[in-house]
Design a protein around this motif. Sequence first.
Motif, PDB file in Angstrom:
ATOM      1  N   GLY A 137      -4.661   4.779  -3.427  1.00  0.00           N
ATOM      2  CA  GLY A 137      -5.860   5.528  -3.118  1.00  0.00           C
ATOM      3  C   GLY A 137      -5.581   6.830  -2.391  1.00  0.00           C
ATOM      4  N   GLY A 138      -4.343   7.096  -2.047  1.00  0.00           N
ATOM      5  CA  GLY A 138      -3.993   8.374  -1.461  1.00  0.00           C
ATOM      6  C   GLY A 138      -3.917   8.360   0.050  1.00  0.00           C
ATOM      7  N   GLU A 139      -4.928   7.910   0.756  1.00  0.00           N
ATOM      8  CA  GLU A 139      -4.927   7.969   2.206  1.00  0.00           C
ATOM      9  C   GLU A 139      -4.374   6.691   2.822  1.00  0.00           C
ATOM     10  OE1 GLU A 139      -7.976   9.391   4.653  1.00  0.00           O
ATOM     11  OE2 GLU A 139      -8.852  10.593   3.045  1.00  0.00           O
ATOM     12  N   GLU A 186       0.826  -1.203   0.000  1.00  0.00           N
ATOM     13  CA  GLU A 186       0.000   0.000   0.000  1.00  0.00           C
ATOM     14  C   GLU A 186       0.862   1.256   0.000  1.00  0.00           C
ATOM     15  OE1 GLU A 186      -2.867   1.697   3.340  1.00  0.00           O
ATOM     16  OE2 GLU A 186      -3.580  -0.187   2.457  1.00  0.00           O
ATOM     17  N   ILE A 187       1.907   1.279   0.806  1.00  0.00           N
ATOM     18  CA  ILE A 187       2.807   2.430   0.855  1.00  0.00           C
ATOM     19  C   ILE A 187       3.504   2.605  -0.487  1.00  0.00           C
ATOM     20  CG2 ILE A 187       4.933   3.306   1.901  1.00  0.00           C
ATOM     21  CD1 ILE A 187       3.978   2.072   4.535  1.00  0.00           C
ATOM     22  N   ALA A 188       3.951   1.487  -1.075  1.00  0.00           N
ATOM     23  CA  ALA A 188       4.624   1.568  -2.371  1.00  0.00           C
ATOM     24  C   ALA A 188       3.671   2.079  -3.447  1.00  0.00           C
ATOM     25  CB  ALA A 188       5.183   0.198  -2.761  1.00  0.00           C
ATOM     26  N   ASP A 189       2.432   1.615  -3.419  1.00  0.00           N
ATOM     27  CA  ASP A 189       1.440   2.087  -4.387  1.00  0.00           C
ATOM     28  C   ASP A 189       1.174   3.575  -4.204  1.00  0.00           C
ATOM     29  OD1 ASP A 189       1.252  -0.431  -5.439  1.00  0.00           O
ATOM     30  OD2 ASP A 189      -0.684  -0.913  -4.506  1.00  0.00           O
TER      31      ASP A 189
END
Length: 179
Positions: A167-169, A157-160
Motif C-alpha cells: 500500500g505504499g505507506e 508488509e515491508i517485503a510487500d
Amino acid sequence: MRLIVPRSRAWPWGYAGADAPTGNQGYRGGVHDEPIDPFSGDPADPSSGLDDLGDEDAQLDPLTDVERQDVLEDLADLEIYQALLTPLGVRGLVIECEDCHEPHYFDWDLLRGNLRHLLDSGRPRVHEPAYDPDPDHYVTWEYARGYADGVHDTLTEIADDSDGRGGGEWKGTDRPATQ
C-alpha cells in the motif's frame, strides 16, 4: 603449553602432573536434554516408591494425534519465540497453572524439555514453581505469540512495499528511519 602440576596434587578427575588432561579430555559426561536426577542409583532415593503407586498411572491414555500435533506446534513456536525474545532479555515463558492457580516460570530449555517429555511419555512432568524468578524476564504464551505475529506482519508488509505490491505507506506504530 603444558600445565605442570605437582604429583602431590591430584586433579579432581584422577590425573596428576604431566598426565593432566588438556581441553575437554577430562570431561567424560554426556550432554542431557533433561535435568539429571540427583538421586539416580541412590538406594535412599525419596522418589523410588512412586513407581509402585499402582496401575492408575500406567493406564493413562497416550496422546491423541491432535494433542501430539499441538505439542509439536508448541515446540516449533517455542523456537521462534526464543529467537525473537531472548535478545530483548526475555528468559522464558510464564504459564498460569490450572492445578494450583499460581504462575509458573519456565526458561526456554526447561519448557522445551517438558514438551519433549510430554511427547515421549504422554504425560506432563511434575512441576514446582521456580525459585525466586524475576517476573519482568518472563512473558505469557499470548504475549510471545502476539509479538511473533507482529514481527511477521511487519516483515511481510515491508517485503510487500519493497516489491511494489504494498500500500505504499508504513503502517507500523514506529516509522522506520528514512535517509
